[in-house]
Design a protein around this motif. Structure first.
Motif, mmCIF file in Angstrom:
data_model
loop_
_atom_site.group_PDB
_atom_site.id
_atom_site.type_symbol
_atom_site.label_atom_id
_atom_site.label_comp_id
_atom_site.label_asym_id
_atom_site.label_seq_id
_atom_site.Cartn_x
_atom_site.Cartn_y
_atom_site.Cartn_z
ATOM 1 N N ASP A 30 0.858 -1.175 0.000
ATOM 2 C CA ASP A 30 0.000 0.000 0.000
ATOM 3 C C ASP A 30 0.899 1.232 0.000
ATOM 4 O OD1 ASP A 30 0.889 0.456 2.624
ATOM 5 O OD2 ASP A 30 -0.811 -0.611 3.493
ATOM 6 N N GLN A 145 7.375 -0.970 -11.240
ATOM 7 C CA GLN A 145 6.266 -0.052 -11.446
ATOM 8 C C GLN A 145 6.791 1.380 -11.328
ATOM 9 O OE1 GLN A 145 3.738 -1.951 -8.326
ATOM 10 N NE2 GLN A 145 2.151 -1.891 -9.903
ATOM 11 N N LYS A 215 -3.260 2.248 -5.784
ATOM 12 C CA LYS A 215 -3.867 2.058 -7.109
ATOM 13 C C LYS A 215 -4.256 3.397 -7.726
ATOM 14 C CE LYS A 215 -7.588 -0.351 -9.539
ATOM 15 N NZ LYS A 215 -8.760 -1.261 -9.388
ATOM 16 N N ASP A 216 -4.796 4.299 -6.910
ATOM 17 C CA ASP A 216 -5.177 5.616 -7.414
ATOM 18 C C ASP A 216 -3.953 6.390 -7.906
ATOM 19 O OD1 ASP A 216 -7.941 5.376 -6.834
ATOM 20 O OD2 ASP A 216 -7.546 5.879 -4.728
ATOM 21 N N ASN A 219 -3.062 5.438 -11.283
ATOM 22 C CA ASN A 219 -4.054 5.870 -12.271
ATOM 23 C C ASN A 219 -3.958 7.368 -12.569
ATOM 24 O OD1 ASN A 219 -5.197 3.349 -12.698
ATOM 25 N ND2 ASN A 219 -6.641 3.584 -10.997
#
Length: 221
Positions: A30, A145, A215-216, A219
């Motif tokens: 997270d 990532q 995740k946000d 995005n």
């Protein structure tokens, strides 16, 4: 027996295999528990094929804090030199700094980043330059990532006019907004530190005010 002649099979060096092994199993992460490597490159120019990396600077963010003690900075020996970029990065051809070969720099960089999330401002440029160095060594691209502080900062801004989505913020604008000291601007390690501070402050705003998750962040475009 065709498998004996599979052209897709490569004998990658041990340092790549050790790096690749970090991605063998997915990790549950997270925003707070993730490790980030915030990086910046100084290059001989802006041509992905012709130009080369002069320096890579990076710093880790662990448990929400910048770990200065493990900061990374490395200078790369140059066969190609572009005088026009000296005024930007301040590096000159004959400056007395310790340098390593491009492959040595890649070895050390991969060992440093492991499977951390990579963070950079206008990340496409820095990561493309690094991946081009990997390509010259006949290695695959980086597997980490990636987050771009330009897009993350943009997510903190109001979009009342509809023009916000098209604006491209510079690192100087982020530093000005967050009142970050710019005395080390335009060297890789200094820019990496500025980017790391801006990243932490932008993410803090998004988590506190918009309940953003990891995740946000990915995005943000």
């Amino acid at each position: 027996m065709k498998w004996l002649f599979n052209k897709n099979e490569k004998n990658y060096p041990d340092y790549w295999l050790q790096y690749n092994a970090h991605f063998s199993e997915p990790k549950l992460t997270d925003i707070n528990s993730s490790t980030y490597v915030v990086l910046d490159t100084e290059t001989t120019g802006f041509n992905y094929d012709k130009d080369r990396i002069l320096c890579i600077g990076a710093v880790k963010i662990i448990d929400g804090y910048i770990d200065i003690s493990t900061a990374f900075e490395i200078y790369i020996k140059q066969d190609y030199f572009n005088e026009k970029t000296v005024e930007i990065h301040g590096l000159i051809k004959n400056e007395r700094i310790q340098t390593v070969s491009e492959e040595e720099a890649v070895v050390l960089f991969l060992d440093y980043i492991e499977d951390a999330i990579l963070v950079a401002h206008h990340a496409f440029y820095d990561l493309t330059m690094i991946n081009k160095a990997m390509e010259r060594l006949e290695l695959p691209e980086l597997k980490n990532q990636v987050l771009d502080t330009m897009f993350i900062y943009k997510a903190t801004r109001p979009n009342t006019t509809g023009l916000e989505s098209k604006k491209k913020y510079t690192l100087d604008e982020l530093a000005e907004h967050y009142d970050i000291d710019l005395s080390d601007r335009h060297n890789a390690s200094g820019d990496a530190l500025i980017t790391a501070i801006a990243f932490i402050r932008s993410v803090h705003f998004l988590v506190k005010n918009k309940n953003y998750t990891l995740k946000d962040l990915f995005n943000c475009k």
